[in-house]
Scaffold this active site. Structure first.
Site, mmCIF file in Angstrom:
data_model
loop_
_atom_site.group_PDB
_atom_site.id
_atom_site.type_symbol
_atom_site.label_atom_id
_atom_site.label_comp_id
_atom_site.label_asym_id
_atom_site.label_seq_id
_atom_site.Cartn_x
_atom_site.Cartn_y
_atom_site.Cartn_z
ATOM 1 C CB SER A 100 -0.949 -0.041 1.206
ATOM 2 O OG SER A 100 -1.980 0.913 1.079
ATOM 3 C CG ASP B 19 -6.289 -2.773 -4.148
ATOM 4 O OD1 ASP B 19 -7.021 -2.275 -3.267
ATOM 5 O OD2 ASP B 19 -5.057 -2.585 -4.185
ATOM 6 C CG HIS C 87 -5.265 -2.805 -0.381
ATOM 7 N ND1 HIS C 87 -4.536 -2.157 -1.361
ATOM 8 C CD2 HIS C 87 -4.803 -2.329 0.813
ATOM 9 C CE1 HIS C 87 -3.675 -1.328 -0.788
ATOM 10 N NE2 HIS C 87 -3.812 -1.402 0.527
#
Length: 445
Positions: free
Chosen positions: A264, A356, A391
């Site tokens: 991330s 995601d 994600h």
């Protein structure tokens, strides 16, 4: 008299033995091997001494460090020999379907009635995740009132292998934890960066050390030992440069074999570090992250002005769950924050979850690939893309949270991460295997 006594006892022994063989029947038995594995190791769960062709249920339950119950269950039918084997047999119902040897782990979800927005993470890596697996009679669900337990076994799953050393780092302003494999070294190493949620997440670094790599997890936001306020990132390029160099200069680390992994926001940070003067990582592993900052920057060092991306990019589903995905499209990233990708000189592996819902990972991966190709560096880029994965691509067999609580103050927010349970689990297993292979090729071979 002595011979007579010997004959008498021998005779009695034979009689008792005959009666034992006639009346004794082995009860159901449930085993797990290994019983104390690392979390990325497959466990063979087997039930024996059961009636042939009968329905049974396997139930896995685990209490998180926060005290919440996580569970999964699956329906099986025993074979003609009275056995059920999760590496061989197919689940016909429950939390997952098909032949999934580790399905009882990756399909775990909070038990009915649990708090909302939970995400399973390990804070204390010096203790295991302890899972109780029960073998139940018939095809049943854990919420049913009456269930008959036939056998149980306990499995301890560890992030730290025996002999791995955990060392807290609080020097030169750094807040980190270093993990060293057993032995004198020197070892190849990884700098481990997580997302903008902050804190000091150690479990991936501990697992890397268990696989032979020195690894240092670095906090950059939301930790009591960092400069406040906790909701903003108050460290910049010099902080990350210092962290990389500390790891590189450790006497048990191979100085020219240090990579960086980020998830991330940690992807942006790892790319940014890699383009700093004098910093030459051996490789980068980027998981679902942007090429620039989706949060306003305070200065050229990269400190952030706020804790959230611009609200004009927030989007809510019909249940009130928020996603910040639109803020991470390359065209929406903060001006001047994009990393000069063409300056990267080391191999890059980018891992993207196609479901995601937090970061526009596919679009960011495409930009990295195109930029490196235009710079004549296409050979540096490896791209893995997984349909149905969200994600939070983590070490294998970790349960996925499609949504989880992001913040409580000043307002309660539940964030969308994405990922379909089975597809996400398959992605995590495959990605982890390829991450370790990539590290071996770049840091050892």
């Amino acid at each position: 008299m002595i011979p007579f006594v010997r004959v008498k006892w021998s005779f009695l022994h034979r009689i008792v033995g005959l009666r034992w063989k006639t009346n004794y029947r082995q009860g159901p038995l449930l085993t797990a091997a290994p019983a104390r594995p690392l979390v990325d190791e497959q466990v063979n769960i087997t039930g024996r001494f059961l009636p042939p062709h009968c329905p049974v249920t396997l139930l896995a339950q685990m209490c998180s460090e926060e005290g919440d119950l996580w569970e999964a269950f699956a329906h099986y039918n025993t074979k003609a020999d009275g056995t059920v084997n999760l590496t061989r047999d197919h689940s016909v119902g429950g939390s997952y379907l098909g032949c999934e040897p580790m399905g009882l782990f990756w399909s775990q979800q909070p038990a009915p009635g649990s708090r909302e927005g939970l995400r399973l993470r390990k804070n204390n890596v010096e203790t295991p995740f302890v899972t109780l697996v029960s073998l139940l009679e018939g095809h049943v669900s854990p919420i049913e009132g009456q269930i008959t337990e036939l056998a149980v076994t306990t499995i301890e799953r560890w992030y730290m292998a025996p002999g791995v050393r955990r060392i807290e780092i609080r020097q030169h302003g750094l807040v980190a934890t270093l993990f060293l494999p057993p032995g004198p070294g020197p070892f190849p190493a990884m700098l481990d960066l997580w997302g903008f949620g902050g804190g000091l997440m150690e479990y991936r670094a501990a697992l890397f050390a268990s696989r032979g790599y020195a690894s240092m997890s670095l906090a950059f936001k939301g930790h009591k030992d960092l400069p406040g306020p906790r909701k903003t990132m108050n460290v910049g390029d010099s902080y990350f440069r210092s962290a990389f160099q500390l790891l590189q200069n450790h006497h048990q680390v191979c100085a020219d074999r240090v990579g960086i992994i980020g998830l991330s926001f940690g992807v942006y940070l790892s790319l940014r570090i890699a383009t700093q003067p004098g910093i030459n990582p051996a490789c980068l592993i980027s998981i679902n992250g942007p090429v620039g900052s989706n949060v306003k920057l305070l200065d050229e060092e990269g400190r952030t002005e706020t804790s959230d991306c611009e609200k004009k990019y927030w989007w809510y589903d019909n249940q009130g769950h928020v996603t910040f995905r639109d803020a991470s499209f390359p065209g929406n990233l903060q001006p001047g924050s994009k990393v000069k990708i063409d300056q990267i000189t080391c191999p890059v592996m980018y891992i993207s979850g196609e479901d995601d819902l937090s970061i526009a990972s596919i679009e960011n991966a495409k930009l990295i690939e195109e930029t490196l190709s235009a710079a004549g560096k296409s050979q540096l880029f490896t791209y893995l893309s997984y349909p149905g994965a969200g994600h939070l691509i983590e070490p294998p067999y970790s349960p996925n949270s499609r949504v989880s609580l992001w913040s409580v103050k000043p307002e309660k927010m539940t964030c969308l991460w994405g990922g379909n349970l089975a597809s996400h689990a398959a992605a995590q297993e495959d990605a982890w295997r390829k991450i370790l292979s990539f590290m071996e090729n770049q840091l050892i071979a």
